[in-house]
Motif scaffolding. Structure first.
Motif, PDB file in Angstrom:
ATOM      1  N   SER A  55       0.955  -1.021   0.008  1.00 14.21           N
ATOM      2  CA  SER A  55      -0.158  -0.068   0.048  1.00 14.21           C
ATOM      3  C   SER A  55       0.992   1.297   0.103  1.00 14.21           C
ATOM      4  CB  SER A  55      -0.874  -0.044   1.269  1.00 14.21           C
ATOM      5  OG  SER A  55      -0.252   0.011   2.434  1.00 14.21           O
ATOM      6  N   VAL A  56       0.370   2.226  -0.473  1.00 12.19           N
ATOM      7  CA  VAL A  56       0.741   3.435  -0.581  1.00 12.19           C
ATOM      8  C   VAL A  56       0.125   4.466   0.394  1.00 12.19           C
ATOM      9  CG1 VAL A  56       1.538   5.702  -1.862  1.00 12.19           C
ATOM     10  CG2 VAL A  56       1.989   3.456  -2.868  1.00 12.19           C
ATOM     11  N   VAL A  57       0.518   5.147   1.513  1.00 10.46           N
ATOM     12  CA  VAL A  57      -0.199   6.037   2.502  1.00 10.46           C
ATOM     13  C   VAL A  57       0.341   7.234   2.269  1.00 10.46           C
ATOM     14  CG1 VAL A  57      -0.792   6.132   4.839  1.00 10.46           C
ATOM     15  CG2 VAL A  57      -0.410   3.976   3.810  1.00 10.46           C
ATOM     16  N   ALA A  58      -0.353   8.282   2.343  1.00  6.12           N
ATOM     17  CA  ALA A  58      -0.114   9.693   2.348  1.00  6.12           C
ATOM     18  C   ALA A  58       0.079  10.186   3.628  1.00  6.12           C
ATOM     19  CB  ALA A  58      -1.117  10.629   1.683  1.00  6.12           C
ATOM     20  N   ALA A  59       0.844  11.558   3.718  1.00  5.59           N
ATOM     21  CA  ALA A  59       1.073  11.940   5.020  1.00  5.59           C
ATOM     22  C   ALA A  59       0.078  12.102   5.906  1.00  5.59           C
ATOM     23  CB  ALA A  59       1.721  13.423   4.900  1.00  5.59           C
ATOM     24  N   GLY A  60      -1.156  12.174   5.681  1.00  2.09           N
ATOM     25  CA  GLY A  60      -2.193  12.276   6.478  1.00  2.09           C
ATOM     26  C   GLY A  60      -2.914  10.996   6.837  1.00  2.09           C
ATOM     27  N   GLY A  61      -2.432   9.976   6.420  1.00  3.41           N
ATOM     28  CA  GLY A  61      -2.870   8.581   6.694  1.00  3.41           C
ATOM     29  C   GLY A  61      -3.608   8.015   5.768  1.00  3.41           C
ATOM     30  N   VAL A  62      -4.049   8.600   4.757  1.00  7.59           N
ATOM     31  CA  VAL A  62      -4.945   8.065   3.621  1.00  7.59           C
ATOM     32  C   VAL A  62      -4.190   7.093   2.654  1.00  7.59           C
ATOM     33  CG1 VAL A  62      -6.466   8.916   1.743  1.00  7.59           C
ATOM     34  CG2 VAL A  62      -6.256  10.320   3.604  1.00  7.59           C
ATOM     35  N   VAL A  63      -4.910   5.954   2.587  1.00  8.82           N
ATOM     36  CA  VAL A  63      -4.370   5.036   1.654  1.00  8.82           C
ATOM     37  C   VAL A  63      -4.499   5.407   0.272  1.00  8.82           C
ATOM     38  CG1 VAL A  63      -4.331   2.576   0.964  1.00  8.82           C
ATOM     39  CG2 VAL A  63      -4.567   3.271   3.547  1.00  8.82           C
ATOM     40  N   LEU A  64      -3.603   5.565  -0.411  1.00 10.80           N
ATOM     41  CA  LEU A  64      -3.825   6.015  -1.911  1.00 10.80           C
ATOM     42  C   LEU A  64      -3.856   4.885  -2.738  1.00 10.80           C
ATOM     43  CD1 LEU A  64      -0.963   8.799  -2.142  1.00 10.80           C
ATOM     44  CD2 LEU A  64      -3.381   9.105  -1.619  1.00 10.80           C
ATOM     45  N   LYS A  65      -3.323   3.881  -2.534  1.00 14.71           N
ATOM     46  CA  LYS A  65      -3.613   2.589  -3.649  1.00 14.71           C
ATOM     47  C   LYS A  65      -3.172   1.379  -2.802  1.00 14.71           C
ATOM     48  CE  LYS A  65      -3.269   0.825  -7.909  1.00 14.71           C
ATOM     49  NZ  LYS A  65      -4.266   1.029  -8.791  1.00 14.71           N
ATOM     50  N   ARG A  66      -3.768   0.296  -3.111  1.00 11.65           N
ATOM     51  CA  ARG A  66      -3.529  -0.746  -2.395  1.00 11.65           C
ATOM     52  C   ARG A  66      -3.439  -1.948  -3.331  1.00 11.65           C
ATOM     53  NH1 ARG A  66      -6.504  -1.255   2.962  1.00 11.65           N
ATOM     54  NH2 ARG A  66      -4.660  -0.398   3.653  1.00 11.65           N
ATOM     55  N   GLY A  67      -2.563  -2.971  -3.238  1.00 12.26           N
ATOM     56  CA  GLY A  67      -2.731  -4.142  -4.298  1.00 12.26           C
ATOM     57  C   GLY A  67      -1.724  -5.190  -3.822  1.00 12.26           C
TER      58      GLY A  67
END
Length: 88
Positions: A55-67
């Motif tokens: 997963s790629v997680v942004a600074a605020g904790g939002v998951v941008l993409k998972r796979g």
């Protein structure tokens, strides 16, 4: 690491950290070493069968993409790279 090298060459990223926790591995990228990470690329085996381990997680904790495929997951960062604000 190829993506990291390009982002450093462009001056967007300056530092990184690799953390090995009990339940996951995390590669964090920073604009400056003293700041919070801009993005975290995580591998969490707990999610392998469901959403994918990566997963790629942004600074605020939002998951941008998972796979399931790291190459596909980090493409979300390539798209972010092309979005720049141009001042006039």
């Amino acid at each position: 690491m190829r993506l990291y090298g390009r982002m450093v060459a462009d001056g967007e990223w300056r530092d990184y950290a690799i953390d090995h926790m009990k339940d996951r591995a995390v590669f964090s990228v920073f604009r400056r070493a003293s700041e919070m990470p801009l993005y975290r690329i995580e591998k969490n085996p707990k999610f392998t069968r469901r959403q994918g381990a990566y997963s790629v997680v942004a600074a605020g904790g939002v998951v941008l993409k998972r796979g399931h495929d790291l190459t596909q997951v980090i493409k979300v960062l390539e798209k972010k790279r092309h979005l720049r604000v141009v001042g006039g």
